[in-house]
Enzyme design. Structure first.
Site, PDB file in Angstrom:
ATOM      1  N   LYS A  67       2.065 -46.460  44.011  1.00 60.46           N
ATOM      2  CA  LYS A  67       1.723 -45.792  45.278  1.00 60.46           C
ATOM      3  C   LYS A  67       1.204 -44.390  44.968  1.00 60.46           C
ATOM      4  O   LYS A  67       1.751 -43.697  44.097  1.00 60.46           O
ATOM      5  CB  LYS A  67       2.997 -45.705  46.124  1.00 60.46           C
ATOM      6  CG  LYS A  67       2.834 -45.131  47.525  1.00 60.46           C
ATOM      7  CD  LYS A  67       4.176 -45.243  48.260  1.00 60.46           C
ATOM      8  CE  LYS A  67       4.039 -44.834  49.730  1.00 60.46           C
ATOM      9  NZ  LYS A  67       5.301 -45.009  50.459  1.00 60.46           N
ATOM     10  N   SER A  73       4.927 -47.437  54.724  1.00 58.81           N
ATOM     11  CA  SER A  73       3.759 -46.750  54.222  1.00 58.81           C
ATOM     12  C   SER A  73       3.315 -47.223  52.836  1.00 58.81           C
ATOM     13  O   SER A  73       2.250 -46.814  52.368  1.00 58.81           O
ATOM     14  CB  SER A  73       4.022 -45.240  54.170  1.00 58.81           C
ATOM     15  OG  SER A  73       5.078 -44.970  53.321  1.00 58.81           O
ATOM     16  N   SER A 119       9.729 -47.817  54.279  1.00 63.39           N
ATOM     17  CA  SER A 119       8.364 -47.934  53.762  1.00 63.39           C
ATOM     18  C   SER A 119       8.157 -48.847  52.574  1.00 63.39           C
ATOM     19  O   SER A 119       7.013 -49.035  52.162  1.00 63.39           O
ATOM     20  CB  SER A 119       7.822 -46.543  53.435  1.00 63.39           C
ATOM     21  OG  SER A 119       7.576 -45.851  54.637  1.00 63.39           O
TER      22      SER A 119
END
Lengths: 469, 103
Positions: free
Chosen positions: A78, A153, A177
Site C-alpha cells: 500500500k 482504504s 481498511s
C-alpha cells in the site's frame, strides 16, 4: 495454473523443488499486471526493474542455501508505506513526487525474508476512505465487478491479490481498511493486534488505532507473512516485547470445542438480510466442525462508530498538522476534500470549549467498549461477525454523502478501538459478489484466529473462485 | 468553562473558518459552506454519545502495560543528511529553509 495464481505456500514449495525460479514467478506477476491493471488501477507504481533485480538476487540467495521464509515471493505494498528510493504517494497529490527516504520496518523485514517488491498500491488518500474512491490517482475497481468498489482504504492491496497480480499485499487497518476490502474481494485480510507489527515508516493516520497488516489468498499464507512482520521494534515504542510464535504451527488443529461468540447487537435490521443468511451458513459449518456457538452481547456497540470518528479524526488532525510541505511534498492546499473534512472534525473535537464534550467523552466511551470485550472473552474464545453492513457497493453510490460512507465501518472500528486482532475470510458469494466475515479474538490471539479461519476455508475453498477480468 | 454536553450542533460559517485557521487550511467560501453542511451532519450523528453522559470511565490505556519506553541516551547513526534533504528545494547549506519567525 499460471505462476502468479499460486499461493505463497505452493510457490515456496515450487521454488524449493526448482520447478521454477523467482525470476519466472516475478515475471509472471509483472505480465499479469501489464495485462489487467489498466482495468483495475490497483497499482500507482510498478517497479519492474527493481523487482527483476530482487528476484535474481533471491534466486542467487537460494542457490547459496538461504532458507529465508519468503525467499523469492513477489509482493506489493500500500502506498502508505515508505520504500526507500521508490515513489511513495499515500494516494495523494500532496506526495505525488515524493521518493521514500527510508524503508518502513515491515518492508525491511520482508526484504530480509527475501520477498520481491513489485510496486506500490493505490489507496484512498492518507487511508481516508472505505472504497478507494478518495484516491487522487483514480478509483480502484473491484475485479469481481468493475462497476463496484473493492472497499478501502487498502483497495489496491485487496485487488492485486484477488486479481493474481501479486501473491501478497501489505495494507493498513485503522477502522477496517484491510478487513473491508478483503471482504469485498474474496481474499484473506489480517488486522493484527495493535502493536504486533511495527508502524515505523508507515504514514501515520491515527496513531493509537493504526494496525499494520496484510492481504493474502489463503489463511496459511497470512500466517506465513505474520511470522516475518511481527515482533518488537525499537523504532515503534508501542510494539511490546511479546513473543512471536510460529503462526503456522496450530493452524490445522481444527475448531472442536472452540467457543464462538456471535454479537446479538450486530444482527439488527440495519444488516442486509443476504449477509445475515451467509453468516448463519458459516456458523452452521462451524457447528458441524465441532465448535460451540453462543450468543453474546456487546452492549456499547451502538456508540462505537461515533467514538471512532471523534478519536480517529482527532489523531488525524494532529498527525497531519505535522505536515509542513517544506521538508518534502507539496503545499497543504493540495489536501483533498476528505482529508480536509477529517482534519477539521478532529481540530474541532480537540478545540477549546469542545474538548471535554467530544474528545474526553469519546475516550471514556472507548473504555466502556473495552470492558464489553473483556467480559465477552471470559465466555468465548473468538467472536464471529459481519465485516460490512452491505454487499460491495457501486462506484459513486456513497461519494456524495460522507456520513453514509463512514457507516461502512460500523462493524470494523471496534477492533481498532480496543486493539484486538481481526481476520477477514472469504465467506461466499451473493449475486456473484464476494462477501467475507471476520473473526475477532483477544490481544495477541492471532494463532487462534488463523486456526478458526483455516477450518472454514478447508470446508469451503471460496478463494479458488477467481474473478474473470 | 468547558462544555460537557455535545450540543445540538450545527456549525456556523464563522466556526468553520475558525477551525480552518486552527488547522492551517485555506478554504474558499464555497468550501466553507459545503464543509459546514457536511460536518454539521456528521456531528449530528455523534450526538448519540450524549447517552454516555453519566458513565464513569477511567482514561487509562493499558493495552500492553507499556509505560515510558526508553532507551539508553547514546548517540547512534540516524538517517543520512543527504537523504533527509533530498526531497525539497527549500534548503541551503545542509539546512532546511523556513519562513522567518523573528524579525
Amino acid at each position: 495454473m499460471n505462476l502468479n495464481e499460486l499461493t505463497i505456500k505452493d510457490a515456496l514449495l515450487g521454488l524449493k523443488n526448482k520447478d521454477f525460479s523467482s525470476l519466472d514467478l516475478t515475471k509472471s506477476c509483472l505480465e499479469r499486471i501489464k495485462k489487467v491493471d489498466n482495468k483495475l488501477n490497483a497499482f500507482i507504481t510498478v517497479s519492474e526493474k527493481e523487482a527483476t533485480e530482487m528476484a535474481k538476487e533471491a534466486d542467487d540467495r537460494r542457490k547459496n542455501g538461504s532458507k529465508a521464509p519468503l525467499l523469492g515471493i513477489p509482493f506489493a505494498v500500500k502506498d502508505l508505506y515508505l520504500t526507500k528510493g521508490v515513489k511513495t504517494t499515500a494516494g495523494s497529490h500532496v506526495l505525488e513526487n515524493y521518493i521514500g527516504q527510508y524503508d518502513a520496518t515491515a518492508i525491511t523485514r520482508l526484504n530480509e525474508a527475501g520477498a520481491v517488491l513489485l510496486g506500490k498500491l493505490n489507496c484512498d488518500a492518507w487511508a481516508h476512505g472505505s472504497s478507494g474512491e478518495n484516491s487522487d490517482f483514480g478509483p480502484i475497481l473491484n475485479p469481481y465487478d468493475l462497476e463496484r468498489t473493492p472497499g478501502g482504504s487498502s483497495s489496491g492491496s485487496a485487488v492485486s491479490v484477488a486479481a493474481s497480480e501479486s501473491l501478497m499485499a501489505m495494507g493498513t487497518d485503522t477502522g477496517g481498511s484491510i478487513r473491508l476490502p478483503a471482504s469485498f474481494c474474496n481474499v484473506v485480510g489480517l488486522k493484527p493486534t495493535y502493536g504486533r507489527v511495527s508502524r515505523y515508516g508507515v504514514v501515520a493516520m491515527a496513531s493509537s488505532l493504526d494496525s499494520i497488516g496484510h492481504l493474502t489468498k489463503t489463511v496459511s499464507d497470512s500466517a506465513i507473512v505474520l511470522n516475518v512482520t511481527a515482533g518488537h521494534d525499537i523504532k515503534d515504542a508501542n510494539t511490546p516485547d511479546v513473543e512471536v510464535p510460529d503462526y503456522t504451527k496450530e493452524i490445522n488443529t481444527g475448531v472442536k470445542d472452540i467457543k464462538i461468540g456471535v454479537p446479538k447487537e450486530y444482527f439488527t435490521s440495519g444488516l442486509d438480510g443476504n449477509i445475515k443468511r451467509e453468516i448463519e451458513k458459516a456458523l452452521n459449518v462451524y457447528e458441524k466442525l465441532g465448535a460451540k456457538i453462543a450468543e453474546i452481547s456487546l452492549p456499547h456497540s451502538k456508540y462505537a462508530l461515533a467514538i471512532y470518528y471523534i478519536l480517529q479524526t482527532s489523531e488525524v488532525s494532529s498527525n497531519l498538522a505535522r505536515y509542513d510541505g517544506i521538508r518534502y511534498g507539496k503545499e497543504r492546499s493540495e489536501f483533498g476534500d476528505e482529508a480536509k473534512r477529517r482534519i477539521m472534525l478532529g481540530t474541532f473535537a480537540l478545540s477549546a470549549g469542545y474538548y471535554e464534550a467530544y474528545y474526553i467523552k469519546a475516550l471514556k466511551g472507548k473504555e466502556l467498549l473495552k470492558s464489553d470485550f473483556d467480559e465477552v472473552f471470559k465466555k468465548v474464545d473468538v467472536i464471529l461477525a459481519p465485516v460490512s453492513p452491505t454487499l460491495p457497493f457501486r462506484l459513486g453510490e456513497k461519494t456524495n454523502d460522507p456520513l453514509e460512507m463512514y457507516l461502512s465501518d460500523i462493524f470494523t472500528v471496534t477492533a481498532n478501538l480496543v486493539g484486538i486482532p481481526g481476520l477477514s475470510v472469504p465467506g461466499g458469494f451473493i449475486n456473484d459478489l464476494p462477501l467475507g466475515f471476520q473473526i475477532l479474538g483477544p490481544h495477541f490471539s492471532e494463532s487462534k484466529l488463523f486456526r478458526v479461519g483455516k477450518a472454514y476455508e478447508k470446508e469451503t475453498n471460496w478463494y479458488q473462485r477467481k474473478p474473470i477480468i | 468553562m468547558e462544555k460537557k454536553q455535545i450540543a445540538k450542533k450545527s456549525l456556523t460559517k464563522e466556526e468553520v473558518e475558525h477551525i480552518a485557521r486552527l488547522a492551517k487550511l485555506t478554504l474558499t467560501s464555497k468550501e466553507v459552506e459545503r464543509f459546514r453542511e457536511q460536518l454539521s451532519e456528521i456531528l449530528g450523528y455523534i450526538e448519540i454519545l450524549n447517552e454516555l453522559e453519566n458513565r464513569k470511565g477511567n482514561n487509562k490505556d493499558q493495552k500492553h502495560d507499556l509505560v515510558n519506553v526508553t532507551r539508553e541516551d547514546r548517540a547512534e547513526t540516524s538517517l543520512d543528511q543527504k537523504d533527509v534533504l533530498s526531497q525539497t528545494k527549500e534548503k541551503s547549506e545542509n539546512m532546511f529553509k523556513v519562513k522567518a519567525i523573528f524579525e
